[in-house]
Design a protein around this motif. Sequence first.
Motif, PDB file in Angstrom:
ATOM      1  N   LEU B 616       9.452  25.849 -13.183  1.00  0.00           N
ATOM      2  CA  LEU B 616       8.010  25.673 -13.377  1.00  0.00           C
ATOM      3  C   LEU B 616       7.535  26.304 -14.678  1.00  0.00           C
ATOM      4  O   LEU B 616       6.668  25.756 -15.357  1.00  0.00           O
ATOM      5  N   THR B 617       8.128  27.455 -15.041  1.00  0.00           N
ATOM      6  CA  THR B 617       7.713  28.059 -16.322  1.00  0.00           C
ATOM      7  C   THR B 617       8.145  27.174 -17.489  1.00  0.00           C
ATOM      8  O   THR B 617       7.449  27.081 -18.493  1.00  0.00           O
ATOM      9  N   PHE B 618       9.298  26.516 -17.311  1.00  0.00           N
ATOM     10  CA  PHE B 618       9.720  25.573 -18.360  1.00  0.00           C
ATOM     11  C   PHE B 618       8.707  24.446 -18.485  1.00  0.00           C
ATOM     12  O   PHE B 618       8.277  24.091 -19.589  1.00  0.00           O
ATOM     13  N   VAL B 619       8.301  23.885 -17.332  1.00  0.00           N
ATOM     14  CA  VAL B 619       7.306  22.799 -17.338  1.00  0.00           C
ATOM     15  C   VAL B 619       6.012  23.293 -17.981  1.00  0.00           C
ATOM     16  O   VAL B 619       5.410  22.603 -18.813  1.00  0.00           O
ATOM     17  N   LEU B 620       5.615  24.511 -17.632  1.00  0.00           N
ATOM     18  CA  LEU B 620       4.386  25.076 -18.193  1.00  0.00           C
ATOM     19  C   LEU B 620       4.499  25.200 -19.712  1.00  0.00           C
ATOM     20  O   LEU B 620       3.581  24.815 -20.444  1.00  0.00           O
ATOM     21  N   GLY B 621       5.643  25.732 -20.177  1.00  0.00           N
ATOM     22  CA  GLY B 621       5.849  25.871 -21.622  1.00  0.00           C
ATOM     23  C   GLY B 621       5.810  24.531 -22.325  1.00  0.00           C
ATOM     24  O   GLY B 621       5.181  24.369 -23.373  1.00  0.00           O
ATOM     25  N   PHE B 622       6.472  23.543 -21.715  1.00  0.00           N
ATOM     26  CA  PHE B 622       6.511  22.210 -22.309  1.00  0.00           C
ATOM     27  C   PHE B 622       5.115  21.596 -22.342  1.00  0.00           C
ATOM     28  O   PHE B 622       4.694  21.028 -23.350  1.00  0.00           O
ATOM     29  N   ALA B 623       4.389  21.750 -21.229  1.00  0.00           N
ATOM     30  CA  ALA B 623       3.050  21.170 -21.145  1.00  0.00           C
ATOM     31  C   ALA B 623       2.108  21.839 -22.138  1.00  0.00           C
ATOM     32  O   ALA B 623       1.286  21.181 -22.777  1.00  0.00           O
ATOM     33  N   LEU B 624       2.246  23.157 -22.301  1.00  0.00           N
ATOM     34  CA  LEU B 624       1.396  23.861 -23.261  1.00  0.00           C
ATOM     35  C   LEU B 624       1.711  23.404 -24.678  1.00  0.00           C
ATOM     36  O   LEU B 624       0.820  23.218 -25.500  1.00  0.00           O
ATOM     37  N   THR B 625       3.005  23.241 -24.968  1.00  0.00           N
ATOM     38  CA  THR B 625       3.412  22.812 -26.295  1.00  0.00           C
ATOM     39  C   THR B 625       2.791  21.463 -26.654  1.00  0.00           C
ATOM     40  O   THR B 625       2.295  21.272 -27.760  1.00  0.00           O
ATOM     41  N   TRP B 626       2.826  20.544 -25.679  1.00  0.00           N
ATOM     42  CA  TRP B 626       2.339  19.188 -25.949  1.00  0.00           C
ATOM     43  C   TRP B 626       0.893  19.020 -25.533  1.00  0.00           C
ATOM     44  O   TRP B 626       0.366  17.920 -25.576  1.00  0.00           O
ATOM     45  N   ARG B 627       0.267  20.085 -25.086  1.00  0.00           N
ATOM     46  CA  ARG B 627      -1.146  20.067 -24.687  1.00  0.00           C
ATOM     47  C   ARG B 627      -1.423  19.029 -23.601  1.00  0.00           C
ATOM     48  O   ARG B 627      -2.371  18.261 -23.672  1.00  0.00           O
ATOM     49  N   ILE B 628      -0.538  19.013 -22.599  1.00  0.00           N
ATOM     50  CA  ILE B 628      -0.754  18.144 -21.441  1.00  0.00           C
ATOM     51  C   ILE B 628      -1.478  19.007 -20.407  1.00  0.00           C
ATOM     52  O   ILE B 628      -0.850  19.675 -19.581  1.00  0.00           O
ATOM     53  N   TRP B 629      -2.781  19.001 -20.474  1.00  0.00           N
ATOM     54  CA  TRP B 629      -3.539  20.028 -19.741  1.00  0.00           C
ATOM     55  C   TRP B 629      -3.363  19.934 -18.240  1.00  0.00           C
ATOM     56  O   TRP B 629      -3.245  20.948 -17.559  1.00  0.00           O
ATOM     57  N   TRP B 630      -3.374  18.714 -17.691  1.00  0.00           N
ATOM     58  CA  TRP B 630      -3.253  18.613 -16.223  1.00  0.00           C
ATOM     59  C   TRP B 630      -1.938  19.211 -15.752  1.00  0.00           C
ATOM     60  O   TRP B 630      -1.872  19.879 -14.720  1.00  0.00           O
ATOM     61  N   LEU B 631      -0.872  19.002 -16.554  1.00  0.00           N
ATOM     62  CA  LEU B 631       0.441  19.525 -16.157  1.00  0.00           C
ATOM     63  C   LEU B 631       0.458  21.057 -16.248  1.00  0.00           C
ATOM     64  O   LEU B 631       1.083  21.737 -15.430  1.00  0.00           O
ATOM     65  N   CYS B 632      -0.254  21.596 -17.243  1.00  0.00           N
ATOM     66  CA  CYS B 632      -0.372  23.056 -17.358  1.00  0.00           C
ATOM     67  C   CYS B 632      -0.986  23.627 -16.088  1.00  0.00           C
ATOM     68  O   CYS B 632      -0.470  24.596 -15.512  1.00  0.00           O
ATOM     69  N   ILE B 633      -2.105  22.996 -15.682  1.00  0.00           N
ATOM     70  CA  ILE B 633      -2.829  23.526 -14.519  1.00  0.00           C
ATOM     71  C   ILE B 633      -1.962  23.422 -13.274  1.00  0.00           C
ATOM     72  O   ILE B 633      -1.825  24.387 -12.509  1.00  0.00           O
ATOM     73  N   VAL B 634      -1.337  22.250 -13.100  1.00  0.00           N
ATOM     74  CA  VAL B 634      -0.507  22.045 -11.902  1.00  0.00           C
ATOM     75  C   VAL B 634       0.624  23.064 -11.860  1.00  0.00           C
ATOM     76  O   VAL B 634       0.841  23.752 -10.853  1.00  0.00           O
ATOM     77  N   SER B 635       1.361  23.230 -12.990  1.00  0.00           N
ATOM     78  CA  SER B 635       2.519  24.125 -12.962  1.00  0.00           C
ATOM     79  C   SER B 635       2.082  25.587 -12.811  1.00  0.00           C
ATOM     80  O   SER B 635       2.725  26.357 -12.086  1.00  0.00           O
ATOM     81  N   LEU B 636       0.971  25.941 -13.459  1.00  0.00           N
ATOM     82  CA  LEU B 636       0.504  27.319 -13.348  1.00  0.00           C
ATOM     83  C   LEU B 636       0.088  27.641 -11.912  1.00  0.00           C
ATOM     84  O   LEU B 636       0.458  28.680 -11.356  1.00  0.00           O
ATOM     85  N   LEU B 637      -0.651  26.695 -11.290  1.00  0.00           N
ATOM     86  CA  LEU B 637      -1.053  26.905  -9.901  1.00  0.00           C
ATOM     87  C   LEU B 637       0.168  27.000  -8.993  1.00  0.00           C
ATOM     88  O   LEU B 637       0.227  27.842  -8.093  1.00  0.00           O
ATOM     89  N   ALA B 638       1.148  26.141  -9.265  1.00  0.00           N
ATOM     90  CA  ALA B 638       2.364  26.161  -8.444  1.00  0.00           C
ATOM     91  C   ALA B 638       3.059  27.505  -8.569  1.00  0.00           C
ATOM     92  O   ALA B 638       3.532  28.076  -7.574  1.00  0.00           O
ATOM     93  N   ILE B 639       3.113  28.043  -9.799  1.00  0.00           N
ATOM     94  CA  ILE B 639       3.765  29.344 -10.016  1.00  0.00           C
ATOM     95  C   ILE B 639       3.040  30.429  -9.219  1.00  0.00           C
ATOM     96  O   ILE B 639       3.652  31.217  -8.494  1.00  0.00           O
TER      97      ILE B 639
END
Lengths: 146, 702
Positions: B616-639
């Motif tokens: 999940l932290t990998f997904v969060l890092g990737f989403a932050l890098t590409w500014r995919i905001w919904w994925l950031c929120i989802v992965s952060l909440l999941a963490i």
Amino acid sequence: MSHGAADPTMHPEVQLSTSKGYFLGFAISAFLMLVATFLVTSHSVPPFGLLMVISVCAGIAVIAQIYFLLHIDISEHNIWNTVALVLFIPLFLITIGLTWWMFSQLYLRTMDMSVMSSVTNPAVHASAAPKMSDMPGMGSSPDSAN
Amino acid sequence: MLVDLPGGWSPLLGRLAWSQIPYANPILAPLFVAVVIGAIILLGLITYYGKWTYLWKEWLTTVDHKKLGVMYIIIGLVMLFRGFIDGLMIRTQQVWAVGPHSTGVFGSLHGYLTPFHFGQVYSAHGLIMILLAATPLLVGFMNIIVPIQVGARDMAYPYLNALGLWITAAAAALIMISLFVGDFAHNGWFEYAPIFELQYSPGVGVDYWIWTLQLVALGTTLGGINILATVIKMRAPGMTWGKLPIFVWASLSANVIALTSFPALQVALALVAADRYLGAHFFTAGMGGNLMLYTNLFWIWGHPEVYFVILPAFGMMSEIFPTFSEKPLFGYITMVLASMAIAGVSWLVWLHHFFTMGAGPYVNTAFSVATMLVGIPTGVKVFNWAFTMYRGRLTFNAAMLWAIGALFLLLIGGMTGMMLAIPAINYMVHNSVFVVAHFHSMLLVIVYAIFGSVLYWFPKVFGFKLDEFWAKTMFWLFSAGTALVFVPMYMLGFMGMTRRLEYVFNTSWQSYLDVMELGIVVYTLSVLAFFILLYVSIRDHAKNRVGADAWGTSRSLEWMTHSPVPFYNFAVLPHVNERDELAWRRQHGIDQVRPAHYDDIHMPNNTGVAIIMGGLTFVLGFALTWRIWWLCIVSLLAIILLMIIRSFKGDPGYIITGAELQRMEEEAYRREAQIADSHHSHPVSGGVVGNAMAYQRNDSSK
């Protein structure tokens, strides 16, 4: 070891933590942060006062976090937390103090102080900024250089 | 959006688009195909041999500090290889692109790498080598060795340990994926303000850099907390501070640095992220920002980090020298004090990374003196190692050769470091390859110590020795490569060659660059020798099995348990009587005792939460890098959710009964008895031999 390793919940450090304490610590820090954010965004306090209020907020937040979240007190079984806190003090002084010193020295050499003052008081800028030719070593004409 | 984002952005994919895949790049596209094919083959093989369950149960969900350490080391070695390939590419570009008449291919005017691509290569090389090769390798060794050396059954926080590993793995995955999706930072591994600001580096490279570094910092901090708590709270009965093995002291001092300095990096990165994502002006040249504040904040972490990686290496050398000199370490107390002194001084020297900022003579002098102070404790260490070897019964096996090599490199790196500590010289050679050669000498000290440790502790972890011939071959090839690459580099530095040149303008430097290219080829041969070493050693592992004390002259606690170390480390915790416990027991003839009675022991359960959290932290890092905001929120909440669930569930652990333990121990002793050169042990009753206490007493009064 003075206590059994088998049951982690029996460790004195764990025994100290209560959900009430955590929530209180969190609530206090969150509240102080909101206050600070509101003051900054609303510009309702003059700059110097703002600095003071935010500093006080930060100070209270630090104390609340140290007490409620990190459970640092000076009791016997918390000795390692206290050691960590005490060791942190010189590091704090070193990083802040040396940074302050090196940058004040840097600004002495590189910053046009009138530009700095113009940030806070734009009216000063136009009149007080020295011309290049006024600075030592910056001759106004090529001829004056020897 | 708060910032003016160049290029396209979509709510679903953020900045991600097909055009971000470099399928037209003549270097990356074939590599991508090779990686995909390799991955398919690997996954296919695992499926074919039905190893998924084994992999999941024994490795991916493990909380065993030894297995986690091994995985740290595997990540470190893979990234070391990647960083080495980057180094090979840098050398090849520089030897190729000399002078205006040099040819160019693949769209490059000179050489084969465009300036932008070359920038990514050296940035990735630096970041990977320091934070994703050296750091995981050292953390891995500390993970494996520290708990055994202090006589514990696992780390203080086994689950946190797994979490640290998988977050580090996520960081490694993030930097690797930047090869094929988007691009990496091209401004150097430590970046510069304000070029990393969005308007000057509009791509995702710097964002990859931010989140990779942020994840490494997080993982390493978690690991540091764990090691500190383990050393402070989990020491075996009788192990007072004065009896702590020297590698444990080194790890302790290193992790004090890690714990105190990594937050500075995380703050620096968070501020860079605020600049790039929120449009803040912390490090811009106007609007109240100051670009040198970035350099300052980065090196407040950066210099302590240097000692974070060198101190464990010193600890490793301090273990290897006494074992193969058959003498106790000379000056144990001074060694401990020196480690602590280095850790302390590490906080006082960071300005020497930017002497040329222009802070003036007072500041520069103060930091110059502070930097030179580091030479005193380091000198103490060098003399201690020399006196350890003096009149010792030396065995020049491969591990010892690596340690001695590290000692020589430390002298070269240390002396050039003293030169660089003088601001006047620093102004002359600043940003030249002399500096590059200096810090490579120092980092190679770490690499030498690591390879020495791989050879030294391999039999402990896996139960058989590595092949001496190939280990020595690798050592000599590696050392030849080191000399051929870095001696000319020092010389070129004095001649004024600046670092990071993708085009070398001065044709008279060609012959030096040729020698360096030859050096990197020799390095490549040493990498080859390493692969052969692994192959030959694993092939012949049955012949090279060892007992508990693999070298026969080992001194510390980890050599008192079986090789390979059972998952519970010690069936009965040993009672520590002396600093070099095993050497002391050998001297008193009680090194072969074994417990007569086994009690129940308590061990932690495996957990899949850590690896999922890492993913999940990998997904969060990737989403932050590409500014995919919904994925950031989802992965952060999941963490956060996962963390809360895990916290409430906890881990009650499980009990291994005394009878079960006895069965496993007897089997291990039987296995050891079959090894030709091992001695036979006999049980003692009550854990007491003569006047000495051999094992933890399990009295009811405790």
